[in-house]
Each structure stands twice: as C-alpha cells, then as structure tokens.
Write a protein that holds these residues in place. Structure first.
Motif: not given
Length: 187
Positions: A166, A41, A163, A17
């Motif tokens: 992500h 994140c 977040r 990621a």
C-alpha cells in the motif's frame, strides 16, 4: 466492476489507493503448500490479518519457510481460524479488484483457501503490475526497499507486507504526472 485499465483512465480527482493482500504459506511448493496467514491493507490504510488453522488435508510444512515467517505449525493449530472463518472475513471486507505482488503464488493460496472452505471469493485478485506504468515499474523495487526501511516493519508477515505494498503504491504513484498516473475509483 471496472477493470484496472478502465480505472487507469479515470480523472485524477477520483484517485484512491486500492486494497492489497498478501499471504504467508507453509512452503513455496505450488502443489502441496497452503496459506498459513493472510493480511490485507484496505484503501484507507486499515490493516487486517488472520492466522489460518491448517485444513485436515493440508500436511506440507517447510522448516526453512518457518524460519522466514516465524510462524510454527503448532501456533496455527492453537491460534489459527478455520479456513471458512478466514474466507468469510475476506468476503466481508473485500470487493472488486484486490492487488498483490506475487500473483502466481498468492492466487494459488487464495484458491486453496476458498476451495477448502467450499466458498468463492467476493473479489478478483490481480497483480499490482496492472496498476503501474512502465516508469512506475522501474521505480517500484527501489521505492519498496525504502518503504521497508522507513516503516521499520519486519517483512514476511502478511499484514506488514500488505501495508508495504500500500505504502509503496502510494509513493510510486505520488510522483507520477497526472496524465500518466493510474487512478482508481470506487472498487
């Protein structure tokens, strides 16, 4: 540094990621607004966020924006870090390309933060759309709404929104055939 296009062509085994960043701001005025909170994140899911004490030259404030993010100017003055402290933290944690979902606004606030700190970012801000195939773009919004429901996090707080980015990216790319999936190597 590799570009998102180069990363898209990497083998699937290198899939990780990317880092995501989000800002909350004093308003949506792209002349007078300034960042009040930044959250990120990291690729491993680790979250960081900082409230930003307004620079002496920053005066813009929107009560309607405050109603959305829930952060008062008084809270920023009392609890926020200086622009240079926040810029240093970001530079310690971020390198290469970092992604956001509102590039026009986020790049403006990033520039405003670093200009006030008299620093340069150690990373390049890019739009998450650079990581997505046309099919993934079509699934992004619905997936994001499902992620928000599943995580149960309040939106319009910088770390939560980072977040959500992500997790949405992970879910959107998880269902993509290997040959169409954007892959990210070490950034």
């Amino acid at each position: 540094m590799q570009t998102a296009q180069q990363l898209t062509n990497m083998p699937m085994t290198q899939l990780t990621a990317p880092a995501f960043i989000d800002f909350e701001a004093s308003s949506l005025d792209l002349i007078a607004s300034y960042p009040i909170e930044v959250g990120l994140c990291l690729p491993n899911g680790e979250l960081h966020s900082w409230l930003i004490r307004p620079h002496v030259l920053w005066h813009d404030w929107s009560d309607s924006a405050q109603a959305i993010h829930g952060i008062s100017r008084d809270t920023l003055v009392e609890e926020g870090l200086s622009v240079s402290q926040v810029a240093h933290h970001l530079n310690e944690l971020l390198h290469g390309e970092v992604f956001c979902d509102a590039w026009t606004f986020d790049s403006f606030w990033l520039h405003r933060l670093y200009r006030a700190a008299n620093m340069r970012p150690s990373f390049q801000l890019e739009s998450v759309s650079m990581l997505l195939s046309p099919a993934q773009v079509q699934h992004w919004s619905a997936t994001r709404h499902k992620v928000i429901d599943d995580l149960g996090l309040p939106v319009h707080r910088a770390a939560n929104d980072a977040r959500i980015l992500h997790t949405t990216w992970c879910q959107v790319t998880a269902g993509t055939p290997d040959e169409q999936r954007p892959s990210l190597g070490k950034l």
